[in-house]
Write a protein that holds these residues in place. Structure first.
Motif, PDB file in Angstrom:
ATOM      1  N   THR A 115       0.830  -1.208   0.000  1.00 39.34           N
ATOM      2  CA  THR A 115       0.000   0.000   0.000  1.00 39.34           C
ATOM      3  C   THR A 115       0.865   1.258   0.000  1.00 39.34           C
ATOM      4  N   ILE A 116       1.912   1.246   0.834  1.00 40.32           N
ATOM      5  CA  ILE A 116       2.823   2.396   0.885  1.00 40.32           C
ATOM      6  C   ILE A 116       3.471   2.617  -0.486  1.00 40.32           C
ATOM      7  N   ILE A 117       3.939   1.514  -1.114  1.00 39.09           N
ATOM      8  CA  ILE A 117       4.557   1.621  -2.442  1.00 39.09           C
ATOM      9  C   ILE A 117       3.558   2.162  -3.450  1.00 39.09           C
ATOM     10  N   ALA A 118       2.319   1.650  -3.403  1.00 42.52           N
ATOM     11  CA  ALA A 118       1.307   2.111  -4.363  1.00 42.52           C
ATOM     12  C   ALA A 118       1.034   3.597  -4.173  1.00 42.52           C
ATOM     13  N   LEU A 119       0.952   4.049  -2.932  1.00 42.43           N
ATOM     14  CA  LEU A 119       0.750   5.468  -2.679  1.00 42.43           C
ATOM     15  C   LEU A 119       1.924   6.287  -3.200  1.00 42.43           C
ATOM     16  N   HIS A 120       3.126   5.783  -2.955  1.00 44.53           N
ATOM     17  CA  HIS A 120       4.330   6.494  -3.421  1.00 44.53           C
ATOM     18  C   HIS A 120       4.355   6.571  -4.945  1.00 44.53           C
ATOM     19  N   VAL A 121       4.065   5.458  -5.592  1.00 43.10           N
ATOM     20  CA  VAL A 121       4.086   5.407  -7.057  1.00 43.10           C
ATOM     21  C   VAL A 121       3.044   6.352  -7.634  1.00 43.10           C
ATOM     22  N   ALA A 122       1.869   6.379  -6.980  1.00 40.60           N
ATOM     23  CA  ALA A 122       0.792   7.222  -7.498  1.00 40.60           C
ATOM     24  C   ALA A 122       1.025   8.697  -7.198  1.00 40.60           C
ATOM     25  N   GLY A 123       2.084   9.001  -6.435  1.00 42.16           N
ATOM     26  CA  GLY A 123       2.403  10.393  -6.154  1.00 42.16           C
ATOM     27  C   GLY A 123       1.588  10.978  -5.022  1.00 42.16           C
ATOM     28  N   SER A 124       1.072  10.153  -4.138  1.00 43.78           N
ATOM     29  CA  SER A 124       0.254  10.638  -3.034  1.00 43.78           C
ATOM     30  C   SER A 124       1.129  11.354  -1.999  1.00 43.78           C
ATOM     31  N   SER A 125       0.615  12.449  -1.497  1.00 45.44           N
ATOM     32  CA  SER A 125       1.349  13.171  -0.451  1.00 45.44           C
ATOM     33  C   SER A 125       1.182  12.512   0.902  1.00 45.44           C
ATOM     34  N   LYS A 126       0.285  11.517   0.984  1.00 41.26           N
ATOM     35  CA  LYS A 126       0.009  10.868   2.256  1.00 41.26           C
ATOM     36  C   LYS A 126       1.223  10.093   2.767  1.00 41.26           C
ATOM     37  N   THR A 127       2.086   9.694   1.838  1.00 38.76           N
ATOM     38  CA  THR A 127       3.255   8.907   2.269  1.00 38.76           C
ATOM     39  C   THR A 127       4.194   9.732   3.131  1.00 38.76           C
ATOM     40  N   ALA A 128       4.076  11.033   3.048  1.00 38.55           N
ATOM     41  CA  ALA A 128       4.972  11.880   3.835  1.00 38.55           C
ATOM     42  C   ALA A 128       4.746  11.700   5.329  1.00 38.55           C
ATOM     43  N   SER A 129       3.526  11.265   5.639  1.00 34.92           N
ATOM     44  CA  SER A 129       3.204  11.089   7.059  1.00 34.92           C
ATOM     45  C   SER A 129       3.662   9.744   7.605  1.00 34.92           C
ATOM     46  N   ILE A 130       4.214   8.897   6.693  1.00 33.48           N
ATOM     47  CA  ILE A 130       4.651   7.562   7.119  1.00 33.48           C
ATOM     48  C   ILE A 130       6.153   7.622   7.375  1.00 33.48           C
ATOM     49  N   PRO A 131       6.587   7.487   8.605  1.00 33.91           N
ATOM     50  CA  PRO A 131       8.024   7.568   8.901  1.00 33.91           C
ATOM     51  C   PRO A 131       8.794   6.437   8.211  1.00 33.91           C
ATOM     52  N   TYR A 132       9.960   6.775   7.681  1.00 35.27           N
ATOM     53  CA  TYR A 132      10.790   5.760   6.994  1.00 35.27           C
ATOM     54  C   TYR A 132      11.245   4.687   7.983  1.00 35.27           C
ATOM     55  N   SER A 133      11.380   5.104   9.238  1.00 34.29           N
ATOM     56  CA  SER A 133      11.796   4.130  10.248  1.00 34.29           C
ATOM     57  C   SER A 133      10.774   3.011  10.390  1.00 34.29           C
ATOM     58  N   LYS A 134       9.473   3.349  10.221  1.00 39.21           N
ATOM     59  CA  LYS A 134       8.438   2.335  10.276  1.00 39.21           C
ATOM     60  C   LYS A 134       8.565   1.369   9.084  1.00 39.21           C
ATOM     61  N   ILE A 135       8.857   1.944   7.930  1.00 38.50           N
ATOM     62  CA  ILE A 135       9.029   1.095   6.739  1.00 38.50           C
ATOM     63  C   ILE A 135      10.174   0.111   6.960  1.00 38.50           C
ATOM     64  N   LEU A 136      11.277   0.614   7.564  1.00 37.94           N
ATOM     65  CA  LEU A 136      12.401  -0.270   7.860  1.00 37.94           C
ATOM     66  C   LEU A 136      11.998  -1.340   8.871  1.00 37.94           C
ATOM     67  N   GLU A 137      11.237  -0.926   9.857  1.00 36.57           N
ATOM     68  CA  GLU A 137      10.805  -1.868  10.891  1.00 36.57           C
ATOM     69  C   GLU A 137       9.920  -2.951  10.301  1.00 36.57           C
ATOM     70  N   TRP A 138       8.928  -2.549   9.478  1.00 41.23           N
ATOM     71  CA  TRP A 138       7.980  -3.515   8.933  1.00 41.23           C
ATOM     72  C   TRP A 138       8.648  -4.454   7.916  1.00 41.23           C
ATOM     73  N   SER A 139       9.538  -3.909   7.119  1.00 42.04           N
ATOM     74  CA  SER A 139      10.215  -4.781   6.138  1.00 42.04           C
ATOM     75  C   SER A 139      11.122  -5.787   6.833  1.00 42.04           C
ATOM     76  N   ASN A 140      11.752  -5.375   7.924  1.00 41.14           N
ATOM     77  CA  ASN A 140      12.597  -6.291   8.685  1.00 41.14           C
ATOM     78  C   ASN A 140      11.745  -7.364   9.365  1.00 41.14           C
ATOM     79  N   LYS A 141      10.590  -6.917   9.879  1.00 35.43           N
ATOM     80  CA  LYS A 141       9.669  -7.854  10.528  1.00 35.43           C
ATOM     81  C   LYS A 141       9.133  -8.862   9.506  1.00 35.43           C
ATOM     82  N   LEU A 142       8.845  -8.387   8.298  1.00 33.90           N
ATOM     83  CA  LEU A 142       8.370  -9.271   7.232  1.00 33.90           C
ATOM     84  C   LEU A 142       9.418 -10.334   6.907  1.00 33.90           C
ATOM     85  N   TYR A 143      10.673  -9.930   6.873  1.00 42.22           N
ATOM     86  CA  TYR A 143      11.740 -10.894   6.548  1.00 42.22           C
ATOM     87  C   TYR A 143      11.801 -12.011   7.593  1.00 42.22           C
TER      88      TYR A 143
END
Length: 1864
Positions: free
Chosen positions: A1574-1602
């Motif tokens: 969802t985050i990637i889709a928002l980013h690709v679509a150019g949504s400004s909503k992704t700005a509110s998503i901290p990159y640290s969370k993305i790192l945390e979730w991707s690490n948790k997924l692994y």
């Protein structure tokens, strides 16, 4: 005598012969000095029976006296004394120049010196007599040299030549001799040859002697064929050991024997006289052992040997033989068993004798066994003929030596000389025996041949054995000539040299002595009556070593034995010699009848073509080649055997072991392409055997070359017959069966080419070969002698009759004439020079060898047809023009020469300009799809509309600008050949070649395009100016061409424009005018032309068919047309059919007889031709014959109706006239005798028949018809049962599982479920790994389920008790579709089969819809809750048992698993960009969206609100169902939402749902993947909503997924993609101090990533590169911070742009947006090594594969720059360059200040915009919260919304703080 003196005698010859009284002159002449007349001369004169003969003999004797003796002077003196009138007449005789003649010119000194140096050597201690020297030099007389030197002159000359020689005059009756001069060594070597009746054996541990064969001969006796007594030879079991006292007595010389027997002679008191006589009689060991008591009595007087001593001597001899049985004389059978037993005692193992059974030889002793076991006989060279290169004997072979007839003087008598081992004075002995035999033949006036090297067998006087002998041929010949000069008297030497031919030396083949050749010496004696006249030929006694008292001998053949005549017998002979000469002359006349040589060329034509100059019918030649003669080198082959390379042969069976190095194969390999095999490839017990290889060989179109007895490149050695029979015969037999089985019965022709006598191994195969090709074979040999063994063996084995051999053997024709004959028959096309255009505008010549190697392509020369000599002549050009015109207008395929005649033959159709525009555009402009580098232009045409002609016209028009070719066939090598044509002589810039594919199968075309794309991808990496790799012009047939095709393809229909019709009418008028002038070709018969002229008028076609069909009255031809028209009507490809396929119905006599009389010779000697040569005129008008490349390189003749329209009308006519239905004709055809045969022709026909029932054509609307044309027609006109019957009958004939599949499909269509299931099961059982067959099987149950649903939908409620049946049907369908899914994952198919997943989803959907029609159905809510709640089961579903309930509740998971698979593949793999190859059922987004929507209707949730009653785990599951209901089942689903209006709200909603799940303890991998998607889709679509998503969370979730648990069957590839994408250490991430994972985890993830990709897509692990679907690369590493470092693939891709274009990577946008990394390109250009730095400063390396191999070697192992992409199989390096394109630009890699601070001037900066968006959202949230706070009463929804807004406001403030920190 001086020549002038002899001329006077000749001038008075008649007078002297009559009046001279020679008898009275003898005494006076004898008294003259210098031996003017010797005693021997006197005796010879006296022997003459009449005075005239005496006179003539005297004159001839005097003529040959040396001129130095003045014989004429002394003769005149004596004549003057006795006959004065004769003296006066001679004195008065006047001579002129013509009477004397010219003096011969030669340097006699040089000739004598040459002979002396050749025969003698000056060596201290040696000596030789003056007579020895004179005898050696006298050989000059045999060379017509007048040598009359006296002894003194000869002595002086010898001392002059040899300076160290001393002459010792003869004193006291001693012979004068030379000291320090000796004769050169003459010792001969007679090889040891085992008896042909024995097999040599070796006892364990036996020495070399145990293996040794027996001696070839040990005595000086010579056997005369047909003679008695002295034809014996030494016993072959006696070994040749050194001479001892008794052991080898029979091999002793005279002196050795005397020394050995001296004690015995002394014991018997035999004096010196006896021993002297012993020597005088030349009694050696062999003679001594064969002598009987009567021999001693006859040869020795009583004084020399009394009776008593003679008897005692016989007892002594007997005692010696009894004590030493091994030396028993030959022929003594009483000793044979004793000899064998003695040898057994010695060796430990018995050796077979002629009377004892043979013992098998050791396998390793190949040469010995080959000699011993070879049953073949040799044949003598033709008498009195030169030695040809193929005249050769084989050591150890038997040869028939009998046949002497005293009455027949012309049939040569044969004499065989056996030499003892180590024979001294060998050449002298050979010469002596030759002279004695020759004189006997001359006296008997009979032809004869003297042999040395062939020994008669002791056990069989009619058989001899080839032994051979090592000798100096020149020295042997000189010695024979020398002895002829010594033995014959001077007056007869000229006759002797004429009658005794020069020796013929025949080589003896022996693998054991390759360095020392063996020879058989043959001396022919031809005493022609005109040569010998009435002469009696005496031999000087001293020369032959006879009794001293007898100074001259007259030999004759008495009962085949050479006898010296007694005095009385001589006088008797002198009386008879005249009558013998007359008889000889009479027999010479009788034996020389007028001989008319056979016309061998005509015989070849009769046997091979049936008497025609060229091949007129369909035939399949097979070649059988013997080993070549050693004289046949490559030059000889090229000059005399080049015809072999032109044969369209099924196979060449080559028995020449050296063929691959210096034989025919190695010579032809440069000109032709062959598939090479050995017999082991066909032997099931051999390692080289492979079923798959043989299966592929059946389809191969290459000629096959089978090495039958050795192939050095595979280290396969030559074998002798014994080993070959046991080790290779089975393989040969299978190879022969394999190729023979593919030949239509009766149409094969076996050509057996015998080049030498060395074909023993081939003879072992002869029986099998002849019986396979009965009445279809012929033999060619250059001489009869070569073929004698072949003929003898085949008649002896009763394989063929003598008459058949006589009819089928072409013997005596030189190979150069054979070569000319077959070249004329085959008439190979002379291709001429092939020129190709280059990118520079010049032309290059394509070498002949390259043309041969690119045999899949017909390459069009830019100067095609130019330079043809036939076209330069006006008359010849007109003949060719008209011939090609008629053939083309009859319906034949267009030839290049038709275009050469320009508009005279070919009309450029209306569509030509459009097609040319499309082709030129494709050649000049790259494809808009960046994955396509091969451009495809499709010409769709209806059969007969001229598609092939129009396509070839394009090639013809562009041939001078582009390289053009036609694909003859598509094979594994076609793409490589096209690539080779493209780069030939083009070092840098390369134009794309134009490739025409004419009516090939769609699958093959697709495969070829994929292979070409792979080669294009590689080429694009190292070609600087790469645009288009090649252009394929696909000429494709279609029956129904609709407007739906327009815009995609060029269409060519059965419609002509007005101006096109005018062209045809004008052409018709010209043709009609020509016909009125010459009456040759009536234009009315040019059917194909007239159909076009009438614009495909149906009435014209009907009238034409009616007219010609009424003229056909032959039943067989009518039957042919009935079947042919049916096939051509319903075969969408309108294929031609092999003519031979119809042999059983046209060429057959009766059902049980041979199918045709192809190979049987008629009384005229002609081979019977095929039926196609006798077709009626009307039939020839309606059908077309053509030729096409068939299996194994052959060109087969084919037939079809002239036009597809004509075929349909002919079929309608036949059905109308005979009241037949289509199914009746088809069933009759299938039950005909055509299919009783199995060969390549019937295989081809069966393939066409299979297409009739399974190949579907395009319908209106662009979709494929449900069934084939034939089945649709029969189903429509005759009903479903008839259509099904046809399908079933075709399946019975073919047993093709694909036909069974069509039957199942048809029964599905008719709802005959039991039969559908039956044939679907048959199909899958036959090919259990074919997923498409399983799909049909699943459709059987799916359609049954649909049937239930359709009935229920019409209002018929389903009873609860029927639920079990419906669920069982659905379960079977699901099980089968899952089986299909598992197979499709690993199936090696070009098409990806999604049918299993789509089928399962549809079954689930229809099953749930069917449930809605159950009687107990209470509503959708109950059904939904029942499906999603594990524990819920309403009362209305109580009829379901536990298993059925479990099945229903598992449907949701099954559906989402299938949807995820389809969505993943859609986003992770590239689809086929070519619309032409997308099947109707292929997956598309629309289909998938509909299926998802249908399934989610039952399983999804409609509200974002989670019921409060749910547990935490159930609440998480609810949110997942809601996310799926909103379409986010995968990244594909998330990306698809951006095309909807409320995409942002939907994605945010899913994000919020998944965020809750991620916080929960019940979090799964799906939750983490979905939130990141969802985050990637928002980013690709150019949504400004992704700005509110901290990159640290993305790192945390991707690490948790692994670290999360992965699904068992299909891991999430996003796991690895997101970990590496977000955690890869970059400068910006290090600068911000993000908490990235360790380098260990990254390296581990890279390894696991690729393995997970292969788990999900196993085909990529096994399939060839070109046939894989490529994985997509969606993301790249860019410049920025956090998410802004992720660049979506299409972010910078403008409309029409392509990523593989250099312009894309070098654009300013790309330079600003992409981050370039630095690395090292490794060797091979396929990997880049990159060094990365961790936040702590430590560095590590990773290796990243390149997106495409970098072929520029100059870049390897150097620093490079690249853009890092993230594909679904792992990271890849893109746009690799030596220089950094980002230099001068602000770069993440090079600049510490990542981005400039925001400024007013750059207000558009993305960071400023994001900050503004965040602040706007904060304001919005604040305002909403304030509004809620002002409400007095707040609902639960308001409270929930307030909580959500507060949480969101906190996140926005955190994001704002983080972004401000990044900017500062």
């Amino acid at each position: 005598m001086d020549r002038k003196d002899w001329a006077k005698i000749q001038k008075n010859w008649v007078f002297l012969r009559k009046d001279l009284t020679a008898i009275y002159l003898l005494d006076d002449l004898k008294s003259c000095p210098d031996d003017i007349l010797t005693d021997e001369d006197e005796q010879r004169v006296k022997y003459e029976p009449v005075d005239a003969d005496k006179n003539e003999r005297l004159l001839r004797i005097l003529k040959h006296k040396p001129s130095s003796l003045n014989a004429y002077k002394w003769f005149l003196g004596v004549v003057k004394k006795h006959q004065k009138y004769i003296f006066d007449r001679l004195q008065e005789t006047k001579l002129d120049a013509s009477d004397v003649g010219d003096e011969p010119s030669y340097d006699i000194n040089s000739l004598v010196r040459e002979i002396l140096l050749k025969n003698f050597v000056d060596e201290a201690g040696k000596s030789c007599t003056l007579p020895d020297v004179r005898n050696a030099v006298c050989v000059l007389r045999g060379r017509s040299v007048n040598f009359d030197w006296k002894d003194d002159k000869l002595k002086d000359f010898v001392i002059e030549v040899f300076s160290g020689v001393i002459f010792e005059p003869g004193k006291r009756k001693k012979v004068p001799k030379f000291l320090n001069l000796g004769a050169k060594d003459e010792t001969g070597i007679v090889p040891v040859v085992p008896s042909p009746l024995e097999v040599p054996t070796t006892a364990p541990g036996a020495g070399a002697d145990a293996d040794a064969g027996a001696g070839a001969g040990a005595g000086p006796t010579a056997a005369v064929a047909g003679g008695a007594g002295d034809a014996g030879g030494p016993d072959p079991d006696i070994s040749n050991e050194p001479v001892s006292q008794h052991k080898d007595m029979k091999t002793m010389t005279v002196e050795d024997l005397v020394a050995c027997l001296t004690p015995m002679f002394q014991k018997l008191e035999l004096g010196e006289n006896f021993i002297a006589k012993f020597r005088e009689l030349d009694i050696d060991g062999f003679v001594f052992l064969t002598m009987k008591e009567e021999d001693f009595r006859r040869e020795f007087s009583t004084k020399e040997l009394s009776f008593g001593k003679r008897r005692k001597l016989m007892f002594e001899i007997k005692a010696v033989l009894e004590q030493n049985p091994q030396i028993a004389p030959p022929g003594d059978s009483s000793m044979s068993v004793q000899r064998v037993m003695r040898k057994e005692d010695k060796q430990g193992e018995p050796t077979a004798s002629p009377s004892v059974q043979t013992t098998p030889a050791r396998e390793s002793d190949t040469s010995a066994r080959s000699i011993a076991a070879a049953p073949y006989k040799e044949h003598f060279r033709r008498f009195d003929s030169p030695v040809s290169p193929t005249d050769r004997y084989t050591r150890g072979r038997m040869i028939e030596i009998s046949g002497y007839s005293r009455e027949n003087m012309i049939n040569p008598v044969k004499k065989f000389l056996q030499l003892e081992k180590g024979e001294k004075n060998m050449y002298r002995k050979i010469a002596k025996e030759t002279v004695m035999f020759a004189s006997a033949c001359m006296n008997d006036r009979t032809n004869g041949t003297f042999y040395v090297g062939i020994n008669p067998l002791p056990s069989d006087l009619c058989q001899g054995q080839v032994v051979g002998i090592h000798l100096d041929r020149e020295k042997c010949e000189d010695t024979i000539r020398q002895l002829i000069g010594e033995a014959f008297y001077e007056d007869q030497q000229d006759i002797a040299f004429q009658a005794v031919r020069s020796g013929k030396f025949i080589e003896v083949a022996d693998p054991e002595t390759p360095d020392r050749p063996l020879w058989v010496l043959e001396v022919d004696v031809v005493p022609s009556g005109k040569v010998v006249m009435e002469e009696a030929f005496f031999i000087r006694g001293k020369v032959v070593g006879a009794h001293k008292a007898k100074k001259q001998h007259l030999y004759r053949l008495i009962d085949g034995t050479i006898n010296s005549l007694s005095e009385k017998d001589i006088y008797d002979f002198m009386e008879k010699k005249k009558s013998l000469t007359e008889l000889r002359l009479q027999q010479e006349i009788q034996s020389s009848p007028s001989y008319v040589p056979p016309d061998l060329r005509k015989k070849i034509l009769n046997l091979f073509t049936g008497g025609s100059e060229t091949i007129e019918d369909e035939m399949y030649p097979v070649l059988l080649i013997s080993p070549l003669d050693t004289s046949m080198d490559h030059g000889y082959i090229e000059e005399n055997l080049s015809f072999i390379q032109y044969f369209d042969t099924k196979a060449v069976f080559d028995f020449d072991p050296s063929s691959d190095s210096k034989g025919i194969y190695s010579a032809n390999e440069k000109e032709q392409v062959y598939e090479v095999h050995t017999t082991d490839n066909f032997d099931k017990n051999a390692e080289e055997y492979s079923d798959k290889v043989l299966e592929s060989l059946k389809l191969s179109t290459e000629k096959s070359w089978i090495f039958c007895n050795g192939y050095s490149r595979l280290a396969k050695e030559e074998m002798q017959p014994y080993d070959w029979k046991h080790k290779r015969f089975e393989g040969f037999k299978e190879a022969l069966r394999f190729f023979h089985s593919s030949i239509p019965l009766g149409r094969g022709m076996l050509l057996i080419l015998l080049f030498s006598k060395n074909y023993e191994v081939l003879l072992e195969a002869a029986d099998e070969v002849i019986l396979k090709f009965k009445d279809q074979w012929m033999v060619i040999a250059e001489t009869e002698e070569i073929a004698n063994l072949w003929q003898d063996e085949l008649t002896r084995r009763h394989v063929v009759s003598k008459k058949s051999l006589e009819n089928r053997c072409v013997l005596g024709m030189p190979w150069r004439h054979v070569n000319t004959t077959f070249t004329h028959i085959i008439n190979p096309k002379q291709t001429g020079t092939c020129e190709l255009p280059t990118s520079s505008g010049a032309f290059c010549v394509l070498k002949e060898r390259n043309i041969i190697e690119m045999n899949d392509l017909e390459i069009l020369s830019s100067r095609e047809c130019e330079g043809d000599e036939e076209l330069e002549d006006k008359q010849s050009r007109e003949t060719i023009r008209r011939s090609l015109e008629v053939k083309f207008f009859r319906g034949g395929q267009v030839q290049w020469m038709n275009f050469w005649f320009r508009d005279n033959h070919v009309l450029r159709r209306h569509q030509h300009k459009e097609l040319m525009r499309e082709v030129e555009n494709a050649l000049e402009n790259p494809n808009r799809d960046e994955d396509l580098r091969v451009n495809l232009v499709t010409l769709m045409h209806q059969p007969g509309a001229g598609g092939t002609t129009s396509s070839k016209q394009i090639l013809w028009d562009l041939k001078e600008k582009y390289r053009c070719c036609v694909v003859r066939k598509i094979s594994d090598e076609t793409s490589a050949q096209i690539a080779k044509l493209r780069i030939y002589d083009e070092p840098t810039t390369r134009k794309p070649p134009l490739i025409l594919i004419d009516n090939e199968e769609e699958d093959k075309v697709h495969q070829l395009l994929l292979e070409l794309e792979e080669k294009a991808k590689v080429a694009s990496r190292y070609e600087e100016y790469f645009k288009v790799f090649c252009v394929v012009l696909w000429c494709r047939r279609g029956v129904n061409l609709t407007r739906s095709h327009e815009g995609q393809k060029v269409l060519l229909k059965h419609e002509l424009q007005k101006w096109e019709l005018e062209w045809f009418q004008k052409k018709y008028d010209n043709l009609e005018k020509k016909f009125n002038e010459d009456k040759k070709v009536d234009p009315k018969l040019l059917i194909s032309f007239n159909i076009l002229k009438t614009n495909f008028d149906p009435d014209y076609i009907k009238r034409t068919v009616t007219e010609f069909m009424r003229e056909i009255d032959d039943t067989k031809e009518s039957t042919l047309l009935r079947y042919l028209s049916l096939i051509n009507t319903y075969d969408g490809d309108f294929q031609t059919i092999p003519i031979s396929a119809f042999d059983p119905i046209i060429g057959m006599q009766t059902k049980h007889k041979r199918i045709m009389q192809f190979g049987i010779l008629e009384k005229s000697g002609l081979r019977g031709k095929g039926w196609e040569t006798t077709m009626s005129t009307s039939l020839r008008v309606l059908v077309n014959e053509s030729s096409q490349r068939g299996a194994h390189g052959t060109h087969i003749k084919t037939i079809r109706i002239t036009s597809a329209l004509l075929a349909r009308e002919i079929l309608d006519y036949i059905m109308r006239e005979n009241n037949l239905q289509t199914s009746e004709i088809m069933l009759e055809f299938l039950s005909s005798s055509i299919f009783d045969c199995e060969n390549s022709s019937t295989y081809k026909l069966l393939n066409i028949i299979k297409n009739l029932v399974k190949k579907r054509v395009m319908q209106k609307g662009g979709r494929l018809a449900k069934f084939s044309q034939l089945i649709l027609h029969i189903n429509k006109t005759e009903g479903a049962d008839k259509a099904a019957d046809i399908c079933v009958e075709v399946f019975k004939k073919t047993e093709d599982p694909m036909i069974a599949q069509q039957i199942a499909r048809f029964y599905i269509h008719t709802s005959n479920w039991s039969e559908a299931e039956k044939y679907a099961r048959i199909a899958t059982k036959s090919r259990p790994k074919n997923s498409f067959l399983w799909d049909t099987y699943g459709q059987v149950y799916k359609q049954q389920l649909l049937d239930h649903y359709e009935r229920a939908k019409k209002g018929m409620k389903i009873r609860n008790e029927d639920a079990g049946e419906i669920l069982q049907i659905a379960q079977k369908a699901i099980d089968i579709f899952r089986k299909e899914q598992s197979l499709s994952e690993t199936e090696k198919s070009l098409m990806t089969n999604h049918g299993g997943y789509l089928g399962e989803l549809r079954v689930i959907f229809w099953l749930l819809n069917t449930f809605c029609h159950f009687e107990s159905f209470t509503g959708g809510e109950d059904l939904h809750k029942f499906l999603v709640d594990r524990c819920y089961k309403p009362h209305s579903f109580s009829f379901l048992d536990r298993d059925e309930e479990g099945m229903m509740k598992s449907l949701g998971e099954s559906a989402f698993r299938a949807i995820r698979k389809l969505e993943d593949e859609m986003v992770q793999l590239k689809g086929d960009s070519r619309e032409e190859f997308r099947p109707d059922w292929s997956l598309d987004r629309k289909t998938l969206i509909i299926l998802k929507e249908n399934v989610n209707t039952f399983f999804g949730e409609d509200s974002d609100e989670v019921p409060e009653s749910l547990s935490s785990e159930d609440a998480c599951e609810y949110r997942r169902r809601r996310a799926r209901r909103m379409g986010v089942t995968s990244l594909q689903g998330a990306l698809a939402l951006k095309y909807e209006e409320d995409w942002e709200d939907s994605l945010i909603a899913v994000y919020d749902l998944m965020k809750e799940n991620v916080k929960s303890e019940s979090c799964t991998g799906f939750d983490l993947v979905t939130i990141l998607n969802t985050i990637i889709a928002l980013h690709v679509a150019g949504s400004s909503k992704t700005a509110s998503i901290p990159y640290s969370k993305i790192l945390e979730w991707s690490n948790k997924l692994y670290n999360a648990k992965q699904p068992e069957c299909r891991p999430y590839l996003e796991t690895y993609l997101y970990l590496v994408l977000f955690h890869l250490p970059t400068d910006s991430r290090r600068m911000k101090g993000f908490n990235m994972c360790s380098e260990v985890k990254i390296q581990e993830a890279l390894v696991r990533w690729r393995e997970a990709f292969f788990t999900n897509y196993p085909k990529h692990r096994d399939l060839e590169q070109f046939s894989r679907r490529k994985d997509t690369t969606l993301f790249f590493l860019g410049k920025g911070v956090g998410l802004t470092e992720v660049v979506y693939q299409k972010e910078l891709l403008s409309k029409g742009a392509r990523m593989r274009d250099n312009q894309y990577w070098q654009s300013e946008k790309a330079k600003r947006r992409f981050q370039r990394l630095e690395g090292t390109l490794l060797v091979g250009g396929q990997d880049v090594q990159v060094q990365l730095q961790l936040p702590g400063g430590n560095k590590f390396h990773i290796t990243i594969p390149t997106s495409l191999p970098t072929m520029k070697r100059s870049m390897w192992q150097k620093r490079v720059y690249f853009v890092l992409g993230f594909s679904w199989s792992g990271p890849k390096a893109y746009d690799i360059t030596i220089d950094n394109p980002s230099n001068g630009e602000e770069s993440v890699v090079e600049s510490r200040e990542l981005f400039p601070r925001p400024s007013v001037q750059r207000g558009h900066d993305i960071y400023t915009l994001k900050l503004q968006d965040i602040e706007a959202e904060i304001t919005q949230c604040t305002e909403q919260l304030e509004a809620l706070g002002q409400k007095k009463k707040r609902s639960k929804a308001d409270i929930k919304k307030k909580t959500s807004l507060e949480r969101k406001l906190d996140e926005l403030n955190d994001a704002k703080t983080e972004l401000l920190g990044e900017l500062t």
